[in-house]
Design a protein around this motif. Sequence first.
Motif, PDB file in Angstrom:
ATOM      1  N   GLU A 163      -8.974   6.814  -4.631  1.00 17.96           N
ATOM      2  CA  GLU A 163      -8.624   6.175  -3.351  1.00 17.96           C
ATOM      3  C   GLU A 163      -9.784   6.262  -2.370  1.00 17.96           C
ATOM      4  OE1 GLU A 163      -3.785   6.815  -3.333  1.00 17.96           O
ATOM      5  OE2 GLU A 163      -5.067   8.451  -2.648  1.00 17.96           O
ATOM      6  N   LYS A 208      -5.247  12.283  -0.621  1.00 16.92           N
ATOM      7  CA  LYS A 208      -5.997  11.147  -1.143  1.00 16.92           C
ATOM      8  C   LYS A 208      -6.709  11.562  -2.424  1.00 16.92           C
ATOM      9  CE  LYS A 208      -6.788   8.412   2.921  1.00 16.92           C
ATOM     10  NZ  LYS A 208      -7.741   7.648   3.692  1.00 16.92           N
ATOM     11  N   GLU A 251     -12.015   3.145  -0.838  1.00 14.47           N
ATOM     12  CA  GLU A 251     -12.262   2.995   0.605  1.00 14.47           C
ATOM     13  C   GLU A 251     -13.757   2.924   0.892  1.00 14.47           C
ATOM     14  OE1 GLU A 251     -10.351   6.036   2.957  1.00 14.47           O
ATOM     15  OE2 GLU A 251      -8.405   5.645   2.009  1.00 14.47           O
TER      16      GLU A 251
END
Length: 155
Positions: free
Chosen positions: A26, A22, A30
């Motif tokens: 990202e 990740k 999130e």
Amino acid sequence: MEEGNQMPERCTECGALQLEGKTCQELFDEFTTLKYLNEDYLRVHFFLVSCFMIQHRRYSQEALAQVESVLRAALEKPMTLQQLRQMAAPGMNSHTRSWRMEHAEDVPPFPEVAWRMTIIDVARNSQAGQDVEQYCALIKQWAQSTLEQLSALRR
């Protein structure tokens, strides 16, 4: 080297090693949605956004100075969300400020820094944000560490 044993890649903006494939972006995406799942995450949303933007060298010099000032004040004296918004609003309002929030392409960002703590550390140590209290504590710790390193840059 076998495909399963590849070294984690580094973020091109902050230098952190990616976590389980990740990217920092990202994880940031999130984490910014967590506030919709549980309003307790809102307590540290400003810290999250500020640290991410600082470490990824996205703020203009004017924005960096403004955010750093608000971040420092918010860490020195705990504030409610309303107090934080009132403090930040005058300098951050897009209708009244004369400067850009993000640095212009033709203006180099501030120098690269080997950050002691990054969004990767927050993700790794808070089970990717699943433990609200641990997550909030880590975000504040990240903010404190980021401010300390920014201050050291200016010496």
